[in-house]
Design a protein around this motif. Structure first.
Motif, PDB file in Angstrom:
ATOM      1  N   PHE A 400       0.826  -1.205   0.000  1.00 39.61           N
ATOM      2  CA  PHE A 400       0.000   0.000   0.000  1.00 39.61           C
ATOM      3  C   PHE A 400       0.865   1.261   0.000  1.00 39.61           C
ATOM      4  CE2 PHE A 400      -3.094   2.552   2.925  1.00 39.61           C
ATOM      5  CZ  PHE A 400      -3.447   3.377   1.871  1.00 39.61           C
ATOM      6  N   LEU A 401       1.827   1.312   0.905  1.00 39.46           N
ATOM      7  CA  LEU A 401       2.684   2.494   1.013  1.00 39.46           C
ATOM      8  C   LEU A 401       3.502   2.716  -0.256  1.00 39.46           C
ATOM      9  CD1 LEU A 401       4.000   2.064   4.672  1.00 39.46           C
ATOM     10  CD2 LEU A 401       2.318   3.737   3.876  1.00 39.46           C
ATOM     11  N   SER A 402       3.945   1.627  -0.867  1.00 35.91           N
ATOM     12  CA  SER A 402       4.784   1.766  -2.065  1.00 35.91           C
ATOM     13  C   SER A 402       3.999   2.386  -3.224  1.00 35.91           C
ATOM     14  CB  SER A 402       5.359   0.404  -2.479  1.00 35.91           C
ATOM     15  OG  SER A 402       4.346  -0.460  -2.982  1.00 35.91           O
ATOM     16  N   GLN A 403       2.716   2.039  -3.347  1.00 38.39           N
ATOM     17  CA  GLN A 403       1.912   2.609  -4.427  1.00 38.39           C
ATOM     18  C   GLN A 403       1.779   4.124  -4.263  1.00 38.39           C
ATOM     19  OE1 GLN A 403       1.083   0.182  -6.873  1.00 38.39           O
ATOM     20  NE2 GLN A 403       2.439  -0.757  -5.380  1.00 38.39           N
ATOM     21  N   ILE A 404       1.607   4.551  -3.033  1.00 40.69           N
ATOM     22  CA  ILE A 404       1.465   5.979  -2.754  1.00 40.69           C
ATOM     23  C   ILE A 404       2.792   6.699  -2.950  1.00 40.69           C
ATOM     24  CG2 ILE A 404       0.979   7.666  -0.932  1.00 40.69           C
ATOM     25  CD1 ILE A 404      -0.999   5.540   0.176  1.00 40.69           C
ATOM     26  N   ALA A 405       3.869   6.100  -2.457  1.00 40.22           N
ATOM     27  CA  ALA A 405       5.192   6.734  -2.569  1.00 40.22           C
ATOM     28  C   ALA A 405       5.612   6.879  -4.027  1.00 40.22           C
ATOM     29  CB  ALA A 405       6.226   5.917  -1.793  1.00 40.22           C
ATOM     30  N   MET A 406       5.385   5.840  -4.828  1.00 37.53           N
ATOM     31  CA  MET A 406       5.773   5.902  -6.241  1.00 37.53           C
ATOM     32  C   MET A 406       4.934   6.918  -7.005  1.00 37.53           C
ATOM     33  SD  MET A 406       6.407   1.845  -6.944  1.00 37.53           S
ATOM     34  CE  MET A 406       6.985   2.004  -8.612  1.00 37.53           C
ATOM     35  N   GLU A 407       3.689   7.047  -6.636  1.00 40.36           N
ATOM     36  CA  GLU A 407       2.830   8.033  -7.282  1.00 40.36           C
ATOM     37  C   GLU A 407       3.236   9.451  -6.881  1.00 40.36           C
ATOM     38  OE1 GLU A 407      -1.813   9.165  -6.821  1.00 40.36           O
ATOM     39  OE2 GLU A 407      -1.420   7.076  -7.359  1.00 40.36           O
ATOM     40  N   ASP A 408       3.662   9.602  -5.635  1.00 41.64           N
ATOM     41  CA  ASP A 408       4.029  10.924  -5.121  1.00 41.64           C
ATOM     42  C   ASP A 408       5.357  11.397  -5.688  1.00 41.64           C
ATOM     43  OD1 ASP A 408       3.605  13.187  -3.319  1.00 41.64           O
ATOM     44  OD2 ASP A 408       5.285  12.372  -2.183  1.00 41.64           O
ATOM     45  N   ASP A 409       6.379  10.547  -5.634  1.00 40.52           N
ATOM     46  CA  ASP A 409       7.703  10.906  -6.157  1.00 40.52           C
ATOM     47  C   ASP A 409       8.500   9.630  -6.379  1.00 40.52           C
ATOM     48  OD1 ASP A 409      10.173  11.875  -6.830  1.00 40.52           O
ATOM     49  OD2 ASP A 409      10.418  13.167  -5.078  1.00 40.52           O
ATOM     50  N   MET A 410       8.557   9.223  -7.623  1.00 39.03           N
ATOM     51  CA  MET A 410       9.202   7.960  -7.988  1.00 39.03           C
ATOM     52  C   MET A 410      10.662   7.905  -7.567  1.00 39.03           C
ATOM     53  SD  MET A 410       8.722   5.041  -9.787  1.00 39.03           S
ATOM     54  CE  MET A 410       7.609   5.132 -11.169  1.00 39.03           C
ATOM     55  N   LYS A 411      11.335   9.052  -7.575  1.00 41.72           N
ATOM     56  CA  LYS A 411      12.789   9.045  -7.383  1.00 41.72           C
ATOM     57  C   LYS A 411      13.241   9.352  -5.956  1.00 41.72           C
ATOM     58  CE  LYS A 411      13.321  10.823 -12.101  1.00 41.72           C
ATOM     59  NZ  LYS A 411      13.826  11.942 -12.927  1.00 41.72           N
ATOM     60  N   SER A 412      12.317   9.585  -5.051  1.00 39.20           N
ATOM     61  CA  SER A 412      12.692  10.049  -3.712  1.00 39.20           C
ATOM     62  C   SER A 412      13.337   8.949  -2.878  1.00 39.20           C
ATOM     63  CB  SER A 412      11.468  10.588  -2.980  1.00 39.20           C
ATOM     64  OG  SER A 412      10.615   9.527  -2.585  1.00 39.20           O
ATOM     65  N   ASN A 413      14.109   9.366  -1.881  1.00 37.89           N
ATOM     66  CA  ASN A 413      14.721   8.419  -0.954  1.00 37.89           C
ATOM     67  C   ASN A 413      13.650   7.690  -0.149  1.00 37.89           C
ATOM     68  OD1 ASN A 413      17.319   9.097  -1.754  1.00 37.89           O
ATOM     69  ND2 ASN A 413      17.552  10.675  -0.184  1.00 37.89           N
ATOM     70  N   THR A 414      12.569   8.402   0.157  1.00 38.32           N
ATOM     71  CA  THR A 414      11.475   7.761   0.898  1.00 38.32           C
ATOM     72  C   THR A 414      10.917   6.582   0.111  1.00 38.32           C
ATOM     73  OG1 THR A 414      10.853   9.831   2.001  1.00 38.32           O
ATOM     74  CG2 THR A 414       9.162   8.124   1.865  1.00 38.32           C
ATOM     75  N   THR A 415      10.721   6.771  -1.183  1.00 37.94           N
ATOM     76  CA  THR A 415      10.208   5.680  -2.025  1.00 37.94           C
ATOM     77  C   THR A 415      11.155   4.493  -2.008  1.00 37.94           C
ATOM     78  OG1 THR A 415       9.085   7.265  -3.466  1.00 37.94           O
ATOM     79  CG2 THR A 415       9.489   5.077  -4.373  1.00 37.94           C
ATOM     80  N   VAL A 416      12.443   4.760  -2.106  1.00 39.94           N
ATOM     81  CA  VAL A 416      13.440   3.681  -2.088  1.00 39.94           C
ATOM     82  C   VAL A 416      13.370   2.923  -0.771  1.00 39.94           C
ATOM     83  CG1 VAL A 416      15.901   3.140  -2.103  1.00 39.94           C
ATOM     84  CG2 VAL A 416      14.981   4.809  -3.729  1.00 39.94           C
ATOM     85  N   MET A 417      13.308   3.649   0.340  1.00 35.93           N
ATOM     86  CA  MET A 417      13.293   2.987   1.656  1.00 35.93           C
ATOM     87  C   MET A 417      12.035   2.151   1.847  1.00 35.93           C
ATOM     88  SD  MET A 417      14.983   5.711   4.337  1.00 35.93           S
ATOM     89  CE  MET A 417      13.941   7.105   3.899  1.00 35.93           C
ATOM     90  N   ILE A 418      10.902   2.657   1.397  1.00 41.80           N
ATOM     91  CA  ILE A 418       9.663   1.883   1.521  1.00 41.80           C
ATOM     92  C   ILE A 418       9.749   0.607   0.694  1.00 41.80           C
ATOM     93  CG2 ILE A 418       7.231   1.865   0.832  1.00 41.80           C
ATOM     94  CD1 ILE A 418       7.042   4.723   1.834  1.00 41.80           C
TER      95      ILE A 418
END
Length: 943
Positions: A400-418
């Motif tokens: 769930f979190l990964s779908q939101i993170a990738m939609e918000d900012d594909m390249k962010s460090n947060t997305t990578v960590m999730i």
């Protein structure tokens, strides 16, 4: 429970943020269930009964007008600082979702898994189905799977995650006036129901617990304080004593029992010093009350319950701990409280408290992911481990979190960590495939090609063949072009080549070989946008701008693709067609308001400002007239552009927002349509209008009964066209018996008596005509359609043609559809419908044109396959259906192919197609009957 907010003010506080709004809708009644082929004379029966009463949403117009043309002189180069597009810079995006060489096979496997799962396994099986459907162009399939996963969830953690996800899919947070703990009235999303463990299918669709009265909540009577309870001992805390009943305290836990009745000194004392055990006098008095009543008084303040929780952990008081856990969990309703209590919950191993805090974090997404404390809990290794220690770190949570993170900012460090946490939680093969593939996609976007290749390789090792595309692309980015070519070539040698395989291989070759791969990719999968874009840009490089635009028109005629709209606008600027460019950019911004153009260099909004002085200037009244023109000619892209222009001058106009949502739904852009509906709702200043827009939002996300309730409430507030229309439409969303049909007619008559504009009146007349046809009142139906045509509702030609056909006036029906074809810019559906009113040869011609204009329409494939089957060309019939199924595994296509296979004695193939169809709709009666028949026949053949 709002009084609880005051109880936390002495501890800590944070802030919440929300936003958004909605308008009206131009829906036509949904079509009746499609007839299905069955075995035995399949082709002949199909030809006789396959009449898809294709009722399409209506459109209408006013006469054309001319407008003053701006005389501003400008050079295309000044508008294109980065030049024209180049084929060297073009490459297709890699889909972050799971993708398969044979989707039908995968869908059949998932259906079998669900069908054979026990109750405790079904939630996980449906979650895998979610992953399979995540990349589907139809978001309803994903949402239905998600609802099923939530419905079968038994543990609190799964309920919290899945109910929050369901809510997020509706973007409820964007409705002004709602809170994160609101729900739609059903247990599936109720924030209280999620905190109750266990699976009970009987209560899933009951009214949610939030609507229950709190009158039955029991509290300890304060009068008990004055009663003598045979106190025989005291706990001394500082200078005060708390009188207790020894055996009651001993019953709290074994350690207390050992202290008070074992061999310890305390058993002989009447007063026990409890000063250094971390509990206050107030807390100990609360413990004493609990020892007698076995429940927590609702008047206990939170800090006292926290003390009791610590005491329960220290002295192993299981019942007291459970009561404290439940009590505190029920207090959590804001981000402030959640941020405070999650630390206590983790430290004291309070499962329900942490669950309630997670629920608030998840229901505040995506905004809560910008809170550094929330990010630390979800994203850090330590945070995941702490959650895991309580059973609150799961694949579904990070999915769930990964779908939101990738939609918000594909390249962010947060997305990578999730995504890294997602990989750590992956256990099943499909989980490993998805998590590693997504991490590979993100690393590729970040230009970290070695890491991308590593993650793609890991996904391939787990069995995800599509990740070979990522491996090849990563190698290509590191200048290993031939190695990339060999990878895809080998994949194509080992499997039946698909459109995406040819598309990817085209990147690694040149000249005629590249163009051949791209043409083959389009032939196998006409929905892929990259081949059209490449061919268009190649034509631009040869200075053939008109041909380039024509190439893009092919796909934009049936798929409103943002990247193709951008490309067409880009090329239009190059050929100095600023009006056309502005139209496409406005439509593009309606689909994606934050779109960045020219390889993500310039915001599309900025391009509108640059182009606006170069285009025709129109007043708001002129724009309304132009909207009628586009509506009448079935030019949805043009209509979107006009509405976008009007909203620039009147951004709070909920009616215009509604127009957007209608057009977007017609273009199959449901996500953007829902956003416009929410904006319409938020901008509306009248309660009865807001209720209608909330009703459409609920209806379009699968909540029909709740939508009807909104319509009723709106009518009781104020009678309006939209409220009656919504109610009529929602009621018509089923097979109507004569009594129900009469009621729908009454509702539409009421709607037509209310004030509205011609566009809406035309839609209502069209819908009323359809109901009259179903009731066999053909003259009344004809009057409705004629009246609709008199106010420029062009789609009414289709209804009138149907009336002529039912009156055995086939030539008149054909001529009526010809009028629609001549008027409509997007006329694939008109060719398709006209084919029903002519002989087989002419029908084949119309259907061939329909497929050419819109290859996603399934009726032409089914008709041609039925003709072939009727001519005993079984293999050709199967090939015709397979051609469409390869890029659109549609329920009707799969059912028909299964019926053909069954009639040919190919039981295994029939069973597989039935399973894939049932994966789409598990309750489809005809497919279920065919499935059982084919399985029995297949089992007999194998003996």
């Amino acid at each position: 429970m709002h009084h609880q907010h005051n109880l936390f003010t002495t501890m800590r506080s944070l802030n919440l943020a929300e936003g958004c709004k909605s308008t009206q809708q131009v829906y036509a009644p949904p079509p009746p269930p499609q007839p299905n082929a069955t075995s035995g004379g399949v082709g002949d029966k199909f030809l006789q009964h396959l009449q898809d009463h294709l009722r399409v949403n209506s459109i209408r117009s006013k006469s054309s007008r001319t407008y003053p043309q701006s005389n501003v002189a400008v050079s295309p180069s000044s508008l294109l600082p980065f030049g024209l597009p180049s084929t060297d810079l073009l490459e297709p995006h890699i889909d972050p979702s799971l993708k398969f060489p044979d989707l039908v096979d995968e869908m059949a496997r998932v259906y079998r898994r669900i069908d054979s799962s026990s109750h405790s396994e079904k939630s996980g099986a449906y979650l895998e189905q979610c992953a399979v459907f995540r990349g589907s162009p139809d978001p309803k399939l994903f949402r239905r799977s998600l609802r099923s996963s939530r419905q079968h969830a038994a543990d609190v953690h799964s309920k919290v995650v899945l109910s929050s996800w369901l809510r997020f899919e509706r973007r409820e947070d964007e409705l002004i006036g709602t809170t994160s703990m609101d729900c739609c009235g059903r247990n599936l999303e109720c924030p209280k129901a999620t905190l109750v463990p266990g699976y009970d299918p009987e209560t899933v669709y009951d009214p949610c617990l939030c609507s229950c009265s709190g009158a039955d909540v029991q509290e300890c009577s304060t009068s008990e304080e004055a009663l003598d309870h045979d106190y025989d001992m005291s706990f001394c805390i500082g200078d005060e004593e708390v009188r207790c009943v020894r055996y009651k305290i001993a019953s709290l836990s074994r350690p207390f029992k050992a202290m008070l009745y074992g061999g310890f000194n305390e058993m002989k004392r009447g007063t026990i010093n409890f000063t250094h055990n971390g509990i206050s006098v107030e807390g100990m008095r609360a413990a004493e009350v609990f020892s007698r009543t076995n429940r927590l008084d609702n008047s206990f303040p939170p800090h006292v319950v926290l003390e009791l929780l610590k005491l329960a952990n220290r002295f192993c008081c299981d019942e007291l701990k459970s009561a404290c856990d439940e009590h505190l969990a029920n207090l959590v309703s804001t981000l402030d409280e959640a941020m405070l209590l999650v630390e206590y919950g983790l430290e004291e191993s309070a499962y329900l408290v942490v669950a309630a805090c997670l629920q608030v974090f998840l229901r505040e997404l995506p905004s809560s992911m910008h809170n550094p404390n929330v990010v630390k809990i979800f994203c850090s290794v330590e945070g995941r481990e702490r959650l895991a220690s309580l059973g609150h770190a799961s694949f579904k949570l990070y999915f769930f979190l990964s779908q939101i993170a990738m939609e918000d900012d594909m390249k962010s460090n947060t997305t990578v960590m999730i995504l890294e946490r997602l990989v750590e939680c992956a256990v099943e093969n499909w989980e490993k495939q998805l998590s590693c593939h997504q991490l590979g996609v993100v690393m590729l976007e970040r230009k970290e090609y070695k890491d991308a290749q590593r993650w793609f390789n890991t996904a391939v090792e787990a069995g995800h063949l599509y990740s070979l595309v990522g491996v090849a692309r990563s190698k290509f980015k590191r200048d290993h072009r031939y190695s990339a070519y060999k990878i895809i070539n080998s994949l194509m040698s080992d499997h039946i080549p698909t459109g995406w395989m040819h598309q990817e291989r085209s990147l690694y070759c040149s000249g005629k070989e590249k163009l051949l791969d791209l043409d083959t990719a389009t032939e196998l999968d006409p929905t892929l946008t990259f081949p059209y874009k490449f061919r268009a840009v190649a034509l631009v490089e040869e200075n053939q701008f008109g041909a380039a635009i024509s190439e893009l028109n092919k796909i934009l005629g049936f798929k409103a693709s943002p990247d193709c709209l951008e490309m067409r606008a880009w090329i239009s600027i190059g050929k100095e067609d600023y009006e056309g460019a502005l139209k496409d950019i406005r439509a593009l911004l309606t689909l994606e308001p934050n779109f960045m153009m020219f390889n993500e260099k310039i915001h599309a909004d900025h391009m509108v400002e640059l182009l606006r002085p170069l285009a025709q200037q129109r007043s708001q009244a002129d724009c309304w007239m132009q909207l009628f023109d586009h509506w009448s000619t079935v030019d949805d892209i043009g209509s979107l552009a006009v509405v976008h222009d009007m909203l620039a001058n009147d951004p709070g106009n909920s009616l215009l927002r509604f127009r957007q949502s209608l057009l977007l739904l017609r273009l199959n852009c449901q996500k953007a349509a829902m956003r416009c509906l929410r904006l319409a709702r938020n901008h509306s200043k009248l309660k009865h209008e807001r209720l209608v827009y909330e009703g459409w939002i609920l209806y379009d996300t699968g909540h029909r009964e709740e939508a009807l309730a909104k319509a009723e409430e709106s009518i009781s507030t104020q009678r309006s066209f939209e409220a009656f229309f919504l109610k009529a439409y929602a009621l018509a969303d089923s097979t109507l018996d004569p009594k129900s049909a009469e009621y729908v007619i009454q509702l539409l008559d009421e709607a037509l008596r209310c004030p509205s504009d011609a566009l809406r009146k035309g839609q209502a007349l069209n819908n009323l005509g359809s109901v009259y046809v179903d009731c066999e009142k053909l003259d009344l139906a004809g009057d409705c359609y004629t009246n609709a045509l008199n106010i420029k509702h062009t789609r009414a030609h289709q209804g009138l043609a149907r009336v002529y056909h039912l009156k055995n006036q086939r030539k008149a029906a054909y001529d009526e559809m010809t009028k629609l074809i001549e008027k409509a810019q997007n006329n694939a559906s008109a060719y398709e419908k006209r084919s029903e009113y002519c002989d087989r040869e002419m029908a084949q011609g119309d259907l061939s044109l329909a497929t050419q204009l819109d290859p996603l329409r399934t009726y032409p494939y089914r008709y041609r396959a039925a003709v072939l089957m009727d001519d005993h060309k079984e293999n050709e019939a199967i090939e015709e259906l397979s051609r469409a199924i390869s890029f659109k595994p549609d329920l009707q296509l799969l059912h028909l192919r299964a019926a053909f296979y069954d009639s040919m004695g190919e039981g295994a193939s029939a069973v597989k197609d039935c399973e894939a169809a049932l994966c789409i709709d598990p309750g489809h009666t005809d497919t279920l009957e065919l499935y059982h028949k084919a399985r029995e026949a297949n089992a007999t053949d194998q003996k």
